[in-house]
Write a protein that holds these residues in place. Structure first.
Motif, PDB file in Angstrom:
ATOM      1  N   VAL A   1       0.733  -1.256  -0.123  1.00  6.83           N
ATOM      2  CA  VAL A   1       0.055   0.138  -0.045  1.00  6.83           C
ATOM      3  C   VAL A   1       0.862   1.286  -0.143  1.00  6.83           C
ATOM      4  O   VAL A   1       0.175   2.681  -0.104  1.00  6.83           O
ATOM      5  CB  VAL A   1      -0.988  -0.042   1.081  1.00  6.83           C
ATOM      6  CG1 VAL A   1      -1.947  -1.165   1.276  1.00  6.83           C
ATOM      7  CG2 VAL A   1      -0.198   0.343   2.542  1.00  6.83           C
ATOM      8  N   SER A   2       2.178   1.204   0.191  1.00  7.13           N
ATOM      9  CA  SER A   2       2.992   2.311   0.117  1.00  7.13           C
ATOM     10  C   SER A   2       2.809   2.964  -0.981  1.00  7.13           C
ATOM     11  O   SER A   2       2.820   2.373  -2.251  1.00  7.13           O
ATOM     12  CB  SER A   2       4.516   1.889   0.341  1.00  7.13           C
ATOM     13  OG  SER A   2       5.254   2.938   0.427  1.00  7.13           O
TER      14      SER A   2
ATOM     15  N   GLU B   1      -7.553  -6.171  -4.951  1.00  6.06           N
ATOM     16  CA  GLU B   1      -7.018  -6.980  -3.913  1.00  6.06           C
ATOM     17  C   GLU B   1      -6.776  -6.172  -2.431  1.00  6.06           C
ATOM     18  O   GLU B   1      -6.360  -6.710  -1.582  1.00  6.06           O
ATOM     19  CB  GLU B   1      -5.142  -7.204  -4.108  1.00  6.06           C
ATOM     20  CG  GLU B   1      -4.679  -6.177  -4.788  1.00  6.06           C
ATOM     21  CD  GLU B   1      -4.728  -6.078  -6.229  1.00  6.06           C
ATOM     22  OE1 GLU B   1      -5.733  -6.370  -6.976  1.00  6.06           O
ATOM     23  OE2 GLU B   1      -3.519  -5.966  -6.815  1.00  6.06           O
ATOM     24  N   ASP B   2      -7.288  -5.019  -2.497  1.00  6.10           N
ATOM     25  CA  ASP B   2      -7.433  -3.962  -1.331  1.00  6.10           C
ATOM     26  C   ASP B   2      -8.656  -4.658  -0.417  1.00  6.10           C
ATOM     27  O   ASP B   2      -9.093  -3.974   0.705  1.00  6.10           O
ATOM     28  CB  ASP B   2      -7.301  -2.852  -1.562  1.00  6.10           C
ATOM     29  CG  ASP B   2      -6.168  -2.251  -2.073  1.00  6.10           C
ATOM     30  OD1 ASP B   2      -6.118  -1.351  -2.900  1.00  6.10           O
ATOM     31  OD2 ASP B   2      -4.880  -2.675  -1.541  1.00  6.10           O
ATOM     32  N   THR B   3      -9.447  -5.413  -1.158  1.00  8.53           N
ATOM     33  CA  THR B   3     -10.842  -5.736  -0.389  1.00  8.53           C
ATOM     34  C   THR B   3     -10.710  -6.633   0.775  1.00  8.53           C
ATOM     35  O   THR B   3      -9.858  -7.530   0.641  1.00  8.53           O
ATOM     36  CB  THR B   3     -11.909  -6.628  -1.410  1.00  8.53           C
ATOM     37  OG1 THR B   3     -12.026  -5.693  -2.781  1.00  8.53           O
ATOM     38  CG2 THR B   3     -12.925  -7.206  -0.705  1.00  8.53           C
ATOM     39  N   ALA B   4     -11.210  -6.054   1.723  1.00 12.00           N
ATOM     40  CA  ALA B   4     -11.044  -6.740   3.046  1.00 12.00           C
ATOM     41  C   ALA B   4     -11.891  -5.960   4.039  1.00 12.00           C
ATOM     42  O   ALA B   4     -12.310  -4.905   3.905  1.00 12.00           O
ATOM     43  CB  ALA B   4      -9.535  -6.412   3.404  1.00 12.00           C
TER      44      ALA B   4
ATOM     45  N   VAL C   1     -13.507  -3.441  -3.303  1.00 16.30           N
ATOM     46  CA  VAL C   1     -13.034  -2.714  -4.480  1.00 16.30           C
ATOM     47  C   VAL C   1     -13.347  -3.653  -5.556  1.00 16.30           C
ATOM     48  O   VAL C   1     -12.971  -4.626  -5.828  1.00 16.30           O
ATOM     49  CB  VAL C   1     -11.617  -2.366  -4.549  1.00 16.30           C
ATOM     50  CG1 VAL C   1     -11.193  -1.700  -5.759  1.00 16.30           C
ATOM     51  CG2 VAL C   1     -11.168  -1.684  -3.262  1.00 16.30           C
ATOM     52  N   SER C   2     -14.329  -3.051  -6.408  1.00 13.07           N
ATOM     53  CA  SER C   2     -15.076  -4.099  -7.544  1.00 13.07           C
ATOM     54  C   SER C   2     -15.782  -3.229  -8.520  1.00 13.07           C
ATOM     55  O   SER C   2     -16.395  -2.214  -8.323  1.00 13.07           O
ATOM     56  CB  SER C   2     -15.967  -5.155  -6.995  1.00 13.07           C
ATOM     57  OG  SER C   2     -16.496  -5.702  -7.806  1.00 13.07           O
ATOM     58  N   SER C   3     -15.648  -3.421  -9.797  1.00 12.57           N
ATOM     59  CA  SER C   3     -16.452  -2.949 -10.977  1.00 12.57           C
ATOM     60  C   SER C   3     -17.777  -3.626 -11.175  1.00 12.57           C
ATOM     61  O   SER C   3     -18.298  -2.979 -12.068  1.00 12.57           O
ATOM     62  CB  SER C   3     -15.467  -2.903 -12.004  1.00 12.57           C
ATOM     63  OG  SER C   3     -14.942  -4.344 -12.575  1.00 12.57           O
TER      64      SER C   3
END
Length: 116
Positions: A63-64, A87-90, A114-116
């Motif tokens: 995430v940096s 992949e940030d989905t959590a 995070v999804s389209s």
């Protein structure tokens, strides 16, 4: 008893932004460290970003450059998340580590998708 209340999660498209907030029931400067963790389905909880009472900041490599942790008003910690990826989905959790480093306190978690 320490309470941490998170807000700001939701559904966002890839490339979008969200800001998470964590408000503590007492001054965040009374803790050694404030952190944002996340846990995706089937994965271990990981520390995403942290800030110590002295202001030292750390990010996980993934995430940096995209996420920024900050604090305000003595009781709130933010996580600004830009250029979000699937992949940030959590579920994202706020955490506070006590000054003597003997206890960790947790918020209830907030879902980021995070999804389209």
């Amino acid at each position: 008893q320490v309470q941490l209340v998170e807000s700001g999660g939701g559904l966002v498209q890839p490339g979008g932004s969200l800001r998470l907030s964590c408000t503590a029931s007492r001054s965040i400067f009374s803790f050694y460290l404030m952190g944002w963790y996340r846990q995706a389905p089937g994965k271990q909880r990981e520390l995403v970003a942290s800030i110590t009472s002295g202001g030292r900041i750390n990010y996980v490599d993934s995430v940096s450059g995209r996420f920024t942790i900050s604090r305000a008003n003595g009781d709130t910690v933010y996580l600004q998340m830009n250029s979000l990826k699937p992949e940030d989905t959590a579920v994202y959790y706020c955490s506070a580590e006590s000054a003597d480093r003997s206890n960790n306190y947790w918020g209830q978690g907030t879902q980021v998708t995070v999804s389209s």
